[in-house]
Structures are given as structure tokens and as C-alpha cells.
Design a protein around this motif. Sequence first.
Motif, PDB file in Angstrom:
ATOM      1  N   LEU A 226     -18.255 -17.413 -69.770  1.00  0.00           N
ATOM      2  CA  LEU A 226     -17.801 -18.566 -68.998  1.00  0.00           C
ATOM      3  C   LEU A 226     -16.290 -19.004 -69.269  1.00  0.00           C
ATOM      4  O   LEU A 226     -15.939 -20.015 -68.484  1.00  0.00           O
ATOM      5  CB  LEU A 226     -18.707 -19.764 -69.769  1.00  0.00           C
ATOM      6  N   SER A 227     -15.792 -18.609 -70.237  1.00  0.00           N
ATOM      7  CA  SER A 227     -14.286 -19.107 -70.446  1.00  0.00           C
ATOM      8  C   SER A 227     -13.345 -18.110 -71.408  1.00  0.00           C
ATOM      9  O   SER A 227     -14.251 -17.267 -72.001  1.00  0.00           O
ATOM     10  CB  SER A 227     -14.425 -20.574 -71.167  1.00  0.00           C
ATOM     11  N   PRO A 228     -12.251 -17.960 -70.791  1.00  0.00           N
ATOM     12  CA  PRO A 228     -11.352 -16.947 -71.564  1.00  0.00           C
ATOM     13  C   PRO A 228     -11.076 -17.635 -73.047  1.00  0.00           C
ATOM     14  O   PRO A 228     -11.451 -18.495 -73.420  1.00  0.00           O
ATOM     15  CB  PRO A 228      -9.870 -16.912 -70.838  1.00  0.00           C
ATOM     16  N   SER A 232      -6.171 -15.957 -81.272  1.00  0.00           N
ATOM     17  CA  SER A 232      -6.426 -16.992 -82.185  1.00  0.00           C
ATOM     18  C   SER A 232      -7.541 -17.827 -82.685  1.00  0.00           C
ATOM     19  O   SER A 232      -7.982 -18.420 -83.581  1.00  0.00           O
ATOM     20  CB  SER A 232      -5.035 -17.963 -82.176  1.00  0.00           C
ATOM     21  N   GLN A 233      -8.346 -17.699 -81.528  1.00  0.00           N
ATOM     22  CA  GLN A 233      -9.568 -18.628 -81.633  1.00  0.00           C
ATOM     23  C   GLN A 233     -10.784 -17.683 -82.082  1.00  0.00           C
ATOM     24  O   GLN A 233     -11.827 -18.170 -82.246  1.00  0.00           O
ATOM     25  CB  GLN A 233      -9.966 -19.368 -80.310  1.00  0.00           C
ATOM     26  N   ALA A 265     -23.443 -25.382 -83.785  1.00  0.00           N
ATOM     27  CA  ALA A 265     -22.319 -24.641 -83.213  1.00  0.00           C
ATOM     28  C   ALA A 265     -21.407 -25.728 -82.507  1.00  0.00           C
ATOM     29  O   ALA A 265     -20.165 -25.441 -82.485  1.00  0.00           O
ATOM     30  CB  ALA A 265     -22.656 -23.667 -82.235  1.00  0.00           C
ATOM     31  N   ILE A 266     -22.203 -26.652 -81.645  1.00  0.00           N
ATOM     32  CA  ILE A 266     -21.455 -27.598 -81.011  1.00  0.00           C
ATOM     33  C   ILE A 266     -20.676 -28.685 -81.957  1.00  0.00           C
ATOM     34  O   ILE A 266     -19.298 -28.876 -81.541  1.00  0.00           O
ATOM     35  CB  ILE A 266     -22.237 -28.472 -80.035  1.00  0.00           C
ATOM     36  N   ALA A 267     -21.255 -28.958 -83.052  1.00  0.00           N
ATOM     37  CA  ALA A 267     -20.448 -29.784 -84.012  1.00  0.00           C
ATOM     38  C   ALA A 267     -19.349 -28.892 -84.617  1.00  0.00           C
ATOM     39  O   ALA A 267     -18.187 -29.874 -84.958  1.00  0.00           O
ATOM     40  CB  ALA A 267     -21.393 -30.330 -85.220  1.00  0.00           C
ATOM     41  N   LEU A 268     -19.395 -27.852 -84.958  1.00  0.00           N
ATOM     42  CA  LEU A 268     -18.245 -26.954 -85.469  1.00  0.00           C
ATOM     43  C   LEU A 268     -17.111 -26.605 -84.491  1.00  0.00           C
ATOM     44  O   LEU A 268     -15.831 -26.589 -84.870  1.00  0.00           O
ATOM     45  CB  LEU A 268     -18.925 -25.567 -86.027  1.00  0.00           C
ATOM     46  N   THR A 272     -12.426 -27.974 -80.722  1.00  0.00           N
ATOM     47  CA  THR A 272     -11.578 -26.979 -79.826  1.00  0.00           C
ATOM     48  C   THR A 272     -11.893 -26.539 -78.703  1.00  0.00           C
ATOM     49  O   THR A 272     -10.969 -26.584 -77.681  1.00  0.00           O
ATOM     50  CB  THR A 272     -11.687 -25.672 -80.922  1.00  0.00           C
ATOM     51  N   PHE A 273     -13.183 -26.959 -78.366  1.00  0.00           N
ATOM     52  CA  PHE A 273     -13.757 -26.581 -76.931  1.00  0.00           C
ATOM     53  C   PHE A 273     -14.429 -27.731 -76.335  1.00  0.00           C
ATOM     54  O   PHE A 273     -14.742 -28.527 -77.199  1.00  0.00           O
ATOM     55  CB  PHE A 273     -14.519 -25.360 -76.898  1.00  0.00           C
TER      56      PHE A 273
END
Length: 306
Positions: A226-228, A232-233, A265-268, A272-273
Amino acid sequence: MTAIARLKPCLRWAILGGTLFFLGTVLKQHWQKVLAIRLESTGLACLAIALGMTLLAHICAGGVWSRLLQDFRQPVQGVWLVQAYLKTTIAKYLPGNVWHYYGRITAATKAGATLETATVSVLLEPLLMAAAALLIALMGSQPIAAQYGLPVLMLQWLSLLVVLASVHPRIINPLVRYLGKLKQKATKAPSSMSFDLKDYPLVPLLGEVGFLLLRSAGFLFTFLALSPVLPSQLPLLVSAFSVSWLLGLVVPGAPGGIGVFEATAIALLGQTFSPGLLLSVVALYRLVSILAEVAGAGLSWLDERL
């Protein structure tokens, strides 16, 4: 019935309700961004790789469980146990979240293991998985520690030390002997358990690390669909996945960790995303995980028939 036993179902429903409310709120706020995300041909290829990685991870986990029983020197056949592991994995989505463990105990005893050893192996496996998840999470914990502070990092280290100590032979062997005594009292017959765990289960622990790394790779390829992702991520994604997967394993909630993994996962990763991207990723990854588990069970059944 004790007060804790009466409160346990309420706690499960409260956790499930809280996670669903959180996910529903995020979806309500960002549903337009979710609908705007499209899968390209390269994205479909990444999802196919994610499916293969996740299926390979379950096969690896089955091999680790087989090795645990062999470490107890049980006369079991490794390939048959891997097949049994794959067939029982899908049962974790049944209410109660214990039926896959029951299926593995039954399969191990049919394969020649004693009931005590089969039970201990099923209890030992999630502990090793938890230790592996904590190890991998700590490898890339700097971004999460910077976001949530030093206490979170210290809690991870403390949890890791406790879990690693709990799988030591000095802890496991008395548990095996205690289970043998319970069986002896219940059946009024001598216990068939005569073997102990001789060494620390280092090889199974490394196998569970491989399992979690393969699961992390499946999550990363789902993300890439879905996304590059910047190099570093990668540590942040792997660490966040490991923590989310671990909470989905240990927190009493929906069967199979549904909701707990996604909300964590959404909370962490939310700082950043974009939430819309994360909602799409966790939904796709849940689909990939279920398809991999169904494929593993189906292939095992087909292999037995052939």
C-alpha cells in the motif's frame, strides 16, 4: 466461583468493546482516506509474498513445537506434528481461544507423547513466542522508547527476563513432575512421565525468533503493498509489529487477538503514518493471516489424504 472468575468474562468483553470502539472511531474519522487507497499490480505481488511468508512462519512454529516434544525425548514424528499444528491453528478463532491448544495436546498424545509432556509443551510454546517477540521488539525499541519514555523500555526488559526465566528447566521440570502427580492421583496409576527437560530450550527459542521474523516480514510486505517504506522506518515497523502481536497473544479479548493487535499497531505507528493507511494495512494483514492459516490447514489435510 471466585470473584476473579466472575470478573474474567466481563474483562474480556470490556477489552473487546474498548478495542472495537477505538478502531471504529479511527475508521469513522478517516474512512475517506481508506477508500482512496488503491492496490496496484506490485501491491498484489507484495501481498502474495506476505501470504507466503506468513504460511512459512506457521510451518516454522509447527517445527518448533515438534522440537520441544523431542527435547522431552518423546517418541513423536516431526512431520506429522507439524501437520497437526497447522490444522489446529485455525481453531484459535473459536470462542474461548483455547481449542487450538486442546487440539495440539490431543494430537501429541496420539503421536505417542505423554499427556503431561504434551500439556507442558503447549504451555511452553507461547512463552517462547513471547520471549521472541520481546527480543525482536527490543532490537528496534529506540523509536518507541523515544515516543513513550524509558518506563516502557524498562517494562519490556523486565518482561523479557521474567519470560526467559520461566522456561528454564529448573522451572519447567518441577511443573512436569507436579502434573504427573496430579494425573497419578486422578487415575490412581503410576505416572508415565519419566523424562525431564535437560537443557535450556535455546534452539526452540531461536526457532520462535525465526517465526516472529517471518511474521514481521509478512507485515512489512503487506505495508509495502500500500505504501513505500523508508529504510529508517523498518526498525519501528518491526518493533511495533512484535509488541502488537505479543499483546494480541496475551491480552484476553477476541479470539485470535482480533482487535487487540490492530488497535495496538495503530496506536504505536499513528504518529509516523496516517491513520487511513494503518487501518488499511492492519485489515489487509488480518486477511493475509487468516488466509495463510486456512491454507496451512488445507494443505496439511490434503497431504494426509494423498
